[in-house]
Design an enzyme around this catalytic site. Structure first.
Site, PDB file in Angstrom:
ATOM      1  N   LYS A 209    -104.774   9.712  48.392  1.00 53.38           N
ATOM      2  CA  LYS A 209    -103.591  10.340  47.794  1.00 53.38           C
ATOM      3  C   LYS A 209    -103.565  10.089  46.290  1.00 53.38           C
ATOM      4  O   LYS A 209    -103.839   8.971  45.842  1.00 53.38           O
ATOM      5  CB  LYS A 209    -102.334   9.761  48.459  1.00 53.38           C
ATOM      6  CG  LYS A 209    -101.031  10.417  48.004  1.00 53.38           C
ATOM      7  CD  LYS A 209     -99.855   9.850  48.797  1.00 53.38           C
ATOM      8  CE  LYS A 209     -98.532  10.477  48.389  1.00 53.38           C
ATOM      9  NZ  LYS A 209     -97.402   9.967  49.205  1.00 53.38           N
TER      10      LYS A 209
ATOM     11  N   SER B   4     -94.674  13.334  51.108  1.00 48.61           N
ATOM     12  CA  SER B   4     -95.387  13.595  49.884  1.00 48.61           C
ATOM     13  C   SER B   4     -96.903  13.494  50.033  1.00 48.61           C
ATOM     14  O   SER B   4     -97.630  13.945  49.156  1.00 48.61           O
ATOM     15  CB  SER B   4     -94.931  12.616  48.798  1.00 48.61           C
ATOM     16  OG  SER B   4     -95.195  11.279  49.188  1.00 48.61           O
TER      17      SER B   4
ATOM     18  N   SER C 284     -93.111   9.878  54.060  1.00 52.76           N
ATOM     19  CA  SER C 284     -94.237  10.578  53.428  1.00 52.76           C
ATOM     20  C   SER C 284     -95.575  10.424  54.118  1.00 52.76           C
ATOM     21  O   SER C 284     -96.511  11.138  53.788  1.00 52.76           O
ATOM     22  CB  SER C 284     -94.372  10.124  51.971  1.00 52.76           C
ATOM     23  OG  SER C 284     -93.339  10.648  51.187  1.00 52.76           O
TER      24      SER C 284
END
Lengths: 441, 441
Positions: free
Chosen positions: A78, A148, A172
């Protein structure tokens, strides 16, 4: 190999590489998969095949006896997690093309274990904000992959890499896992160091792990040394001796028919497998966890983003700015009461969870939402917040399908620092949930 | 200017620069001071006058109306805090000459406020470890400057810079302040973001601030937006209406005669100034804070240093390694009980502290210890640990002198998120303590 490389789990890759049937450089098949699929899924914020191949060749040169437990396994990262070989752009105009030459603590661990760092996956700005990145759900490009950790969930769900790192401050990690039909482990808070990640909420930010196979999560818990005080037995869980606590929680009114149906099916399947199930009513104090979580994020976000706000206010999403300017006039008193009340409830929920083989609660309110421009809303995290701020480990177990054919998972939850026991449970539960209709292929 | 530049406080520098009597480039006088004194004090891990001067010239070009509240003030930065323009070496062979191109959140805030980032100050390895860096105490080079913020404490105490950043996980900000005869504020945990610092203990790591003048701490609290819910009155504290709670705590047996004498003198001086003083006996639960703090550091250090341990085990100090290998076989149960018990005590100590104008407790066990090779032990942090893990703000107020002529300070403590009130109190208390015999010059 009967399966193409991109269909292999991390555990399979490790075994095949160990036996010499696979080289790390064979990961070029994954590169091809990315190149084929990225125009649709758009999971990568940065992807550089040359660097990946160079790393792969370097890994291939490591003598067998010096190879780590993840030798040759491709991992997506990420884009809020610093990596030395790739930029870290935070989906923020401030950090476009920014490239601090730093490996986050988790990246050091992965590299030392032989992982092939494959690229940076899309996130919402600083892993905050409702606005989604360009990423689409691999099972329906009109829909959100969640957020996210949008890219990490999508590229694992799309067979581009077997593993990826996400983060969770609200929902997330777990929410994208449900939307993409894969497994995710959000471990106990700080069980894996969150150093080298852009910070939002120090109390909530947690590194998360994605895979398509629960055995791969076991592998990652070994790599990150997540050890229970009492390791689970070697024998598989006997479901006829298991008891599951179904927790609707105060968020239940948000559950849509798709999730209610998965919930009921899960109960029926577990009962059919011989397990005991019961509904758990949490003490009424737990109803406040949503607002306490919000207070903490708001005030910790104020500290976290002050430097960016003072430096480049015009380049921040208004969602970030509202923390720094304290648009809601939240007080320190509210912040401290939130801290102290939640801290008081952590041992309470540990005790409740310890009465069950695992707690089960929704991962999401619904199937992945249809994307609407320009927000590209990544979905509702309501069911995840309380577990994040309570610091308990959560695994999303896929298995169910919504009316639009999209995957729906449920969350299994256990007391703090019992990741091994939780995964031991998941290994049996996933087989039961697999009868729920979802099949990743 | 009546005083040479290096004797000026940050507040004075700001005023003189604002009125045009000083340019930022005049900081070359500080560079000369560093060059003169560093061979003795050895406070800097990295110091590059060319870069400092280039930054100074760039600051001088900023139009007056765009200048920040710290315009032109030189700030030393502990070498565990990432800075874009200087390496961050962590006093670790692993990170020798390492230079991630990253500004920690606090550095972003300082730069946006006009600070002149002056260089990197020595620390113990990763701000852990008993082994000290080469730095000496400016008031007696045979003695330790304390640690782990060894360089930051020493260079402020030695008039090389008016301000410096430290960190505190045990007593790493407050103890050096006492040893060097200066002020330090360890704010409430996470009141200033700790993002962009090497992590040791997520629950304890706190950014700390050094100055020689309490007004400079006020300035920094403005810069970092440390705001109480109820701001203190504009009028100075009336000491005849003040009541101080003297807390010996369970650590008191470690207090040496030098500190006991400072303690008694402080009481007498406050009483002579018209204040009320009383001894506060904390509930017996507080006696466990030392061991709970230790459990947390040990287990959080395990997560924090896993990546370095797996990558380069032979280059880690054994003090760091023992966390990762869990040499004491500390359990998750002990870790969680430590978390939960401390969390329970935080609102308790807030309530106790709220009954007093401030709590007063030792900053140290004694004067700065004499350095002995090869350990260069940085001194005993026993009196600091509990306040760190309880998350309360602490200010070291200098004023007293030990039998060897070395400074001794006392800690003023107030409830979480009351930094403004605490500094309001310190402004009067420091004048009283100044009669204790210590004078920084």
């Amino acid at each position: 190999m009967s399966k193409p490389l991109h269909k292999l789990s991390a555990t399979e890759v490790v075994a095949l590489t160990r036996s010499g049937k696979l080289s790390v450089e064979d990961a070029k098949a994954l590169i091809a998969r990315v190149q084929e699929r990225d125009p649709v899924v758009k999971g990568w914020a940065h992807f550089d095949p040359e660097i990946v191949l160079a790393s792969a060749r370097a890994l291939d040169k490591i003598p067998t006896e010096k190879r780590g437990p993840l030798h040759g396994v491709a991992v997506g990262v990420k884009d809020v997690i610093y990596t030395k070989d790739f930029p870290t752009q935070q989906f923020s105009p401030i950090y476009k093309d920014d490239h601090p030459k730093l490996d986050a603590s988790c990246i050091l661990t992965l590299r030392a274990s032989g992982a092939l760092i494959f690229g940076k996956t899309h996130t919402t700005e600083f892993a905050t904000c409702q606005k989604g990145p360009p990423t689409s759900n691999p099972h329906d490009p009109k829909r959100s992959p969640g957020g996210s950790s949008s890219g990490s969930g999508a590229v694992v769900g799309d067979f581009q890499v077997p593993l990826a790192l996400g983060t969770q401050t609200g929902g997330s990690t777990i929410r994208p896992a449900s939307y993409n039909g894969i497994f995710a482990l959000k471990p106990t808070w700080n069980a894996i160091s969150r150093e080298g990640l852009k910070m939002y909420s120090i109390t909530c930010d947690t590194l998360g792990l994605y895979s398509r196979d629960v055995k791969d999560l076991d592998l990652l818990t070994e790599v990150f040394r997540l050890k229970d005080d009492v390791p689970p037995p070697a024998a598989p869980l006997d479901l006829t001796k298991a008891k599951f606590g179904f927790v609707k929680s105060h968020v239940w009114p948000k559950a849509q028919p798709s999730v209610i149906s998965a919930w009921e099916t899960a109960k029926e399947l577990l009962v059919a497998a011989g397990a005991e199930v019961e509904e758990v009513d949490l003490p009424t104090d737990f109803d406040n966890l949503g607002i306490w979580h919000r207070n903490i994020l708001h005030m910790e976000g104020q500290a976290a983003f002050l430097g960016d706000y003072l430096s480049t206010p015009e380049q921040l999403d208004p969602w970030v700015t509202k923390h720094v300017v304290n648009d809601t006039a939240t007080t320190r008193k509210e912040q401290l009461e939130s801290y102290d009340n939640i801290a008081r409830l952590r041992p309470v929920i540990d005790s409740i969870a310890a009465k069950y083989t695992a707690l089960i609660t929704p991962s999401v309110t619904d199937e992945a939402p249809v994307l609407e421009e320009p927000l590209r809303f990544t979905g509702d995290a309501s069911f995840n917040l309380m577990w994040t701020v309570l610091h308990l480990p959560v695994v999303n177990v896929p298995g169910f399908v919504g009316p639009n054919g999209m995957p729906i998972g449920l969350s299994l939850v256990s007391p703090r620092y019992t990741e091994q026991a939780l995964l031991h449970t998941v290994r049996q539960v996933e087989k039961v949930f697999a009868k729920g209709g979802w099949k990743l292929e």
